[in-house]
Design a protein around this motif. Structure first.
Motif, PDB file in Angstrom:
ATOM      1  N   GLU A  79       8.556  11.244  -6.920  1.00  0.00           N
ATOM      2  CA  GLU A  79       9.716  10.806  -7.721  1.00  0.00           C
ATOM      3  C   GLU A  79      10.855  10.338  -6.814  1.00  0.00           C
ATOM      4  O   GLU A  79      11.490   9.319  -7.063  1.00  0.00           O
ATOM      5  N   GLU A  80      11.097  11.114  -5.762  1.00  0.00           N
ATOM      6  CA  GLU A  80      12.195  10.814  -4.861  1.00  0.00           C
ATOM      7  C   GLU A  80      11.984   9.431  -4.226  1.00  0.00           C
ATOM      8  O   GLU A  80      12.876   8.577  -4.216  1.00  0.00           O
ATOM      9  N   ALA A  81      10.783   9.212  -3.725  1.00  0.00           N
ATOM     10  CA  ALA A  81      10.484   7.942  -3.064  1.00  0.00           C
ATOM     11  C   ALA A  81      10.549   6.786  -4.061  1.00  0.00           C
ATOM     12  O   ALA A  81      11.075   5.710  -3.764  1.00  0.00           O
ATOM     13  N   TRP A  82      10.033   7.031  -5.238  1.00  0.00           N
ATOM     14  CA  TRP A  82       9.989   6.020  -6.297  1.00  0.00           C
ATOM     15  C   TRP A  82      11.399   5.551  -6.666  1.00  0.00           C
ATOM     16  O   TRP A  82      11.674   4.364  -6.824  1.00  0.00           O
ATOM     17  N   ALA A  83      12.304   6.534  -6.756  1.00  0.00           N
ATOM     18  CA  ALA A  83      13.693   6.212  -7.109  1.00  0.00           C
ATOM     19  C   ALA A  83      14.359   5.443  -5.972  1.00  0.00           C
ATOM     20  O   ALA A  83      15.019   4.419  -6.205  1.00  0.00           O
ATOM     21  N   ILE A  84      14.163   5.927  -4.758  1.00  0.00           N
ATOM     22  CA  ILE A  84      14.806   5.268  -3.619  1.00  0.00           C
ATOM     23  C   ILE A  84      14.287   3.846  -3.454  1.00  0.00           C
ATOM     24  O   ILE A  84      15.014   2.935  -3.077  1.00  0.00           O
ATOM     25  N   ALA A  85      13.021   3.633  -3.775  1.00  0.00           N
ATOM     26  CA  ALA A  85      12.435   2.288  -3.666  1.00  0.00           C
ATOM     27  C   ALA A  85      12.950   1.370  -4.774  1.00  0.00           C
ATOM     28  O   ALA A  85      12.544   0.206  -4.854  1.00  0.00           O
ATOM     29  N   GLY A  86      13.803   1.900  -5.633  1.00  0.00           N
ATOM     30  CA  GLY A  86      14.469   1.050  -6.612  1.00  0.00           C
ATOM     31  C   GLY A  86      13.701   0.836  -7.904  1.00  0.00           C
ATOM     32  O   GLY A  86      13.997  -0.082  -8.664  1.00  0.00           O
ATOM     33  N   ASN A  87      12.711   1.681  -8.164  1.00  0.00           N
ATOM     34  CA  ASN A  87      11.975   1.531  -9.422  1.00  0.00           C
ATOM     35  C   ASN A  87      12.774   2.102 -10.583  1.00  0.00           C
ATOM     36  O   ASN A  87      13.447   3.117 -10.434  1.00  0.00           O
ATOM     37  N   ALA A  88      12.656   1.442 -11.715  1.00  0.00           N
ATOM     38  CA  ALA A  88      13.281   1.977 -12.920  1.00  0.00           C
ATOM     39  C   ALA A  88      12.332   3.002 -13.522  1.00  0.00           C
ATOM     40  O   ALA A  88      11.124   2.870 -13.412  1.00  0.00           O
ATOM     41  N   GLY A  89      12.886   4.036 -14.127  1.00  0.00           N
ATOM     42  CA  GLY A  89      12.045   5.025 -14.801  1.00  0.00           C
ATOM     43  C   GLY A  89      11.428   6.015 -13.826  1.00  0.00           C
ATOM     44  O   GLY A  89      11.587   5.919 -12.609  1.00  0.00           O
ATOM     45  N   LEU A  90      10.713   6.978 -14.402  1.00  0.00           N
ATOM     46  CA  LEU A  90      10.115   8.047 -13.607  1.00  0.00           C
ATOM     47  C   LEU A  90       8.707   7.677 -13.174  1.00  0.00           C
ATOM     48  O   LEU A  90       7.985   7.011 -13.914  1.00  0.00           O
ATOM     49  N   ILE A  91       8.314   8.173 -12.024  1.00  0.00           N
ATOM     50  CA  ILE A  91       6.933   7.937 -11.602  1.00  0.00           C
ATOM     51  C   ILE A  91       5.984   8.731 -12.505  1.00  0.00           C
ATOM     52  O   ILE A  91       4.828   8.358 -12.705  1.00  0.00           O
ATOM     53  N   ALA A 131       0.833  -1.211   0.000  1.00  0.00           N
ATOM     54  CA  ALA A 131       0.000   0.000   0.000  1.00  0.00           C
ATOM     55  C   ALA A 131       0.866   1.259   0.000  1.00  0.00           C
ATOM     56  O   ALA A 131       0.545   2.242  -0.665  1.00  0.00           O
ATOM     57  N   ILE A 132       1.974   1.209   0.735  1.00  0.00           N
ATOM     58  CA  ILE A 132       2.856   2.386   0.767  1.00  0.00           C
ATOM     59  C   ILE A 132       3.480   2.608  -0.611  1.00  0.00           C
ATOM     60  O   ILE A 132       3.587   3.738  -1.084  1.00  0.00           O
ATOM     61  N   ARG A 133       3.835   1.512  -1.274  1.00  0.00           N
ATOM     62  CA  ARG A 133       4.375   1.675  -2.641  1.00  0.00           C
ATOM     63  C   ARG A 133       3.311   2.248  -3.575  1.00  0.00           C
ATOM     64  O   ARG A 133       3.594   3.096  -4.419  1.00  0.00           O
ATOM     65  N   THR A 134       2.087   1.812  -3.399  1.00  0.00           N
ATOM     66  CA  THR A 134       1.007   2.355  -4.231  1.00  0.00           C
ATOM     67  C   THR A 134       0.743   3.821  -3.892  1.00  0.00           C
ATOM     68  O   THR A 134       0.416   4.629  -4.764  1.00  0.00           O
ATOM     69  N   LEU A 135       0.898   4.163  -2.623  1.00  0.00           N
ATOM     70  CA  LEU A 135       0.692   5.553  -2.197  1.00  0.00           C
ATOM     71  C   LEU A 135       1.586   6.515  -2.985  1.00  0.00           C
ATOM     72  O   LEU A 135       1.196   7.647  -3.276  1.00  0.00           O
ATOM     73  N   MET A 136       2.771   6.033  -3.339  1.00  0.00           N
ATOM     74  CA  MET A 136       3.662   6.895  -4.142  1.00  0.00           C
ATOM     75  C   MET A 136       2.961   7.316  -5.424  1.00  0.00           C
ATOM     76  O   MET A 136       3.035   8.470  -5.844  1.00  0.00           O
ATOM     77  N   LEU A 137       2.285   6.354  -6.044  1.00  0.00           N
ATOM     78  CA  LEU A 137       1.587   6.650  -7.301  1.00  0.00           C
ATOM     79  C   LEU A 137       0.403   7.577  -7.062  1.00  0.00           C
ATOM     80  O   LEU A 137       0.093   8.445  -7.875  1.00  0.00           O
ATOM     81  N   LEU A 138      -0.260   7.368  -5.934  1.00  0.00           N
ATOM     82  CA  LEU A 138      -1.462   8.157  -5.665  1.00  0.00           C
ATOM     83  C   LEU A 138      -1.152   9.622  -5.362  1.00  0.00           C
ATOM     84  O   LEU A 138      -1.934  10.508  -5.692  1.00  0.00           O
ATOM     85  N   VAL A 139      -0.007   9.869  -4.720  1.00  0.00           N
ATOM     86  CA  VAL A 139       0.327  11.268  -4.431  1.00  0.00           C
ATOM     87  C   VAL A 139       1.060  11.930  -5.601  1.00  0.00           C
ATOM     88  O   VAL A 139       1.225  13.145  -5.617  1.00  0.00           O
ATOM     89  N   ALA A 140       1.490  11.121  -6.580  1.00  0.00           N
ATOM     90  CA  ALA A 140       2.325  11.670  -7.661  1.00  0.00           C
ATOM     91  C   ALA A 140       1.710  12.863  -8.405  1.00  0.00           C
ATOM     92  O   ALA A 140       2.418  13.830  -8.695  1.00  0.00           O
TER      93      ALA A 140
END
Ligand code: ANZ
Ligand code: ZN
Length: 859
Positions: A770-782, A753-762
């Motif tokens: 973006e910052e959280a997405w990158a730190i969580a190790g996702n490739a590409g931009l949110i 849910a926290i990972r999904t929250l990144m998308l919801l607040v984007a």
């Protein structure tokens, strides 16, 4: 836990988006398209909070639509021509172009600082030849198709500065610089034939489902379609005067006929009577704005001529020349019905003409009409012979019928809308691409000589139009006969610039205004967002240009803006000190007596000068108290503005974006407050702590059904709220989800849910995301990531919380599957530890079960 360093993140991600051109829209995309547009700003100096609110709303929608797989066009540019640049030139001696371009640079940097997902590759400024040159070509296209013409029309003339004034330069009927009483003067000016489209512009409103009703109503009233009767009154001098009325039902209430000051009848009388000529001159004083015409004192001149009532040859009424009758509307002559028209009422009161009621409001209607104002409401016709007892609409039809049968009048449709006068006697605008030749008349500038570029070497030290007094610019050979000719020195109303910019955003080839096929891919704008102050003129003119281009076969789009949203204003408390000033002077009646007059002057303070303590306001660092005034729209005059850049530097872009979205429904006013922005900043940090804490709970296992459900309900809810532009509701749902996540025990569900929250607040807080997405190790931009899928199974609640009561008092709650049987619920309740303690071994007297709600044990 670390803190979210907004300043660092904002800059880093803004640079990434810029370098990768993340938000550049692709014309050739196969995706579904969304064109999101906010009204482009006038480069007045700096961005204000109203801009921030406006652009943030559009930005959330644009980012969200990208995440749902759309190719999004979200452009930005500058409505860069207009008076303020010339005023700055006159006051500060700067060049309007330099002033404007400096402001654009400043404001662009400010917008970038907010991280808007804008396609800067399509940036345009209307003051540049590569924009206005195409506008000139379009103007000439309309000219060729007969939609542009020239006619004499009134302007505001300053007799001291010897210059034409824009309406906004006329203050209380006087020139803004000279203070001289403004006169109306006739000049030959260019007009666009918007009236050809009056019916279409009206009926087209019906199809605009996603427009606010109030805006459609304002457009409807502005276009002002009415059914009326045109007929002649025979005059005592043997002549005849045609009048136009929308109230033929009131014909028996007529007590005078009035013609406009520039009506031929008036002109004829003036030839032999100097008093008439003087009166006509008097009528020409005063500005040309509608508001001014409305409030001007009604003045009349009795011509001595009388007119014969069409239904009674013996009934004569006087004919006046009156300043409130306009030559440009109807026939330039009216019959006055004082009882039922306010202007006529004021006129009749002043000139002691009869006020005769012909519409009664009911039994208690005052027959002598002693009311202080005209009655224009519904009712039954009275005092009107064959019309008596009819309702207004029936009576209108009856009179039109008789007039047509008798051959003395004709029913007709008229519009209040007039053709659009686009000539401005100013420098800082699009030059009208026409050359005047004594032999050939008005000749369009040939295509290969476009654009007609504004000369840079102009001066503003004397009033008037610098183009007109430029030594060389206006002298050119005639394109047709090569003889000596003059350029048109008027420039176009800046509303022309904003009437087609959305088309140029969609497609901007260098050799023409737009490429039809590309423009048609993007248009209409799916969502247009802006201030309600543009509800009438700008939107009407843009609708007209679009229809005109369709009419001449250049673009097959009928309505430019499919969806329209008008946002509320940003307000702030005001702070002031009132100083009472006493003045003493001798009384006018009796110079021996001294009268004291007091008046109060307010000194306003900016929020940056104030600190609040114990509910009071003080000048910072002092005990000097100031008064807290009303909450008002941010304005320079009340000093209650807050500079966005200053706030962004303090709290970061996401906190500012969050605050302007969160506090009130977007159509309402938003009150800016220090505590509000601080709250937003704290929320950004809370969300960050959730993201940051992911590393610690990385290994957590197990599901949390309630949290899964909350998450999916939030995903679906936010999507619907953003689509419906209910941003404050989306924000409220995010608060709830964050609360739930903070309370929830570590689990695999919570981590997901926290990972999904990144998308919801984007869409709202893109830098944080973006910052959280990158730190969580996702490739590409949110910014390029997909909006989370909703699991429909999780949208329905299959569990309920039931209350467990003993003697009606709540003792515990228990989550059970929805629809659990009565017997099972009873067993659960009786087995409850709290219940057992209270019963203490005794058998219950009775157990009441309400399925899905409660179990009550009577002990
Ligand atoms: C008689 C009458 C009686 C009127 C009454 C109104 C109320 P709208 O509805 O805005 O189109 N009018 C006509 N031509 C005019 C002109 N050139 N300058 C100023 N006023 C003019 O307005 C139509 C009404 O405005 C017409 O109907 C006319 O006054 C006035 F109880 O005629 B009426
Ligand atoms: Zn010529």
């Amino acid at each position: 836990a670390s803190r979210f360093n907004a300043l660092k993140s904002d800059a880093a991600w803004q640079q990434v988006w810029d370098e990768r051109r993340t938000f550049a829209a692709r014309d050739d995309s196969d995706k579904p398209r969304t064109y999101v547009l906010e009204m482009f700003p006038y480069p007045s100096g700096r961005i204000h909070m109203g801009h921030v609110r406006n652009y943030t709303m559009g930005d959330v929608l644009a980012r969200y639509r990208r995440m749902t797989g759309h190719e999004v066009l979200h452009p930005m540019g500058w409505d860069a021509f207009g008076m303020p640049a010339e005023n700055a030139a006159m006051e500060k001696g700067v060049h309007p172009g330099g002033w404007t371009r400096d402001n654009i640079a400043t404001m662009k940097a400010q917008l970038k600082r907010l991280g808007f997902a804008l396609d800067w590759t399509r940036e345009l400024a209307t003051c540049e030849p590569d924009y206005y040159g195409h506008e000139q070509a379009l103007f000439l296209e309309l000219f060729r198709h007969g939609l542009v013409y020239r006619k004499e029309s009134s302007v505001n003339w300053d007799p001291v500065d010897m210059t034409v004034l824009a309406n906004e330069q006329v203050i209380d009927g006087r020139g803004w610089r000279s203070g001289a009483l403004v006169e109306r003067r006739k000049l030959s000016q260019w007009f666009l034939k918007i009236t050809d489209f009056a019916d279409e512009l009206l009926s087209g409103l019906d199809a605009l489902e996603h427009w606010p009703d109030k805006v459609k109503l304002m457009q409807e009233n502005w276009i002002g379609k009415s059914q009326g009767l045109q007929f002649g009154w025979s005059l005592s001098d043997g002549g005849n005067v045609e009048v136009f009325t929308t109230r033929p039902d009131t014909i028996f209430g007529a007590s005078f006929v009035a013609v406009a000051a520039d009506h031929p009848i008036a002109a004829k009388l003036a030839e032999s009577d100097p008093a008439v000529a003087d009166f006509i001159a008097l009528c020409k004083q005063g500005g040309t704005t509608a508001a001014e015409l409305e409030t001007q004192e009604k003045l009349g001149f009795d011509t001595g001529i009388t007119a014969t009532h069409p239904f009674d040859p013996a009934w004569q009424i006087p004919v006046y020349i009156a300043n409130f009758v306009l030559m440009e509307y109807g026939t330039g002559a009216v019959f006055g019905v004082p009882a039922h028209d306010q202007r006529d009422f004021e006129f009749a009161s002043k000139y002691r003409l009869p006020i005769r009621r012909v519409v009664s409001e009911g039994d208690d209607t005052d027959p002598d009409f002693t009311a202080g104002e005209a009655y224009s409401g519904p009712g039954t016709i009275c005092n009107s012979h064959f019309l008596d007892g009819m309702d207004i609409e029936d009576a209108k039809r009856a009179v039109i019928q008789r007039a047509e049968d008798g051959g003395w009048g004709k029913g007709s449709t008229v519009f209040r809308l007039r053709d659009w006068g686009v000539s401005r006697q100013r420098y800082w605008g699009t030059p009208i691409p026409i050359i005047h030749c004594d032999a050939c008349g008005a000749v369009p500038v040939p295509a290969d000589q476009l654009p007609v570029v504004l000369p840079e070497d102009v001066s503003f030290d004397v009033p008037g139009n610098p183009l007109d007094r430029h030594p060389t610019w206006k002298h050119v050979p005639c394109p047709t006969c090569a003889g000596n000719a003059r350029r048109e020195t008027d420039t176009l109303d800046t509303f022309v610039d904003s009437s087609w910019y959305f088309i140029r955003f969609a497609s901007q080839p260098s050799d023409k205004a737009f490429d039809r096929a590309v423009a048609e891919k993007w248009l209409p704008v799916a969502q247009y967002i802006g201030g309600v102050e543009h509800a009438i003129l700008h939107l009407l003119y843009a609708r007209f240009w679009t229809r005109a281009l369709k009419h001449i076969g250049m673009l097959d789009i009928a309505e430019p803006f499919a969806g329209l949203f008008t946002q509320g204003m940003v307000t702030h408390e005001t702070y002031y000190r009132a100083k009472v000033i006493r003045t003493e002077r001798p009384s006018t009646a009796d110079p021996e007596t001294i009268v004291t007059e007091s008046s109060s002057i307010q000194t306003w303070f900016s929020p940056t000068e104030i600190e609040r303590r114990d509910g009071k306001a003080f000048l910072i660092g002092t005990d000097d108290e100031v008064k807290v005034g009303r909450i008002e729209k941010m304005s320079k005059s009340k000093k209650n503005t807050v500079d966005p850049t200053h706030i962004v530097d303090q709290y970061g872009a996401d906190a500012v974006r969050w605050f302007v979205l969160s506090d009130s429904p977007p159509e309402r006013d938003l009150e800016w407050s220090e505590s509000g922005i601080e709250g937003s900043w704290r929320f950004v940090q809370r969300v960050w702590r959730l993201f940051d804490g992911l590393t610690e709970t990385a290994g957590a296992e197990g599901g949390d059904k309630a949290l899964d459900r909350k998450l999916h309900q939030t995903i679906a809810g936010i999507a619907a709220d953003i689509e419906g532009l209910a941003f404050n509701k989306a924000v409220a749902k995010l608060y709830e989800l964050v609360n739930a996540l903070e309370r929830a025990a570590p689990s695999a569900s919570r981590n997901a849910a926290i990972r999904t929250l990144m998308l919801l607040v984007a869409p709202m807080a893109p830098h944080l995301a973006e910052e959280a997405w990158a730190i969580a190790g996702n490739a590409g931009l949110i910014a390029d990531a997909a909006w989370p899928e909703v699991d429909p199974a999780l949208l329905v609640d299959d569990e309920v919380t039931i209350a467990i009561q003993v003697n009606g008092k709540l003792r515990d709650t228990q989550t059970v599957a929805k629809g659990t049987a009565r017997e099972a619920l009873e067993t659960i309740a009786l087995a409850n530890a709290n219940v057992q303690r209270i019963l203490d071994g005794a058998a219950p007297r009775k157990v009441i079960v309400v399925p899905d709600r409660l179990v009550n044990i009577v002990a």
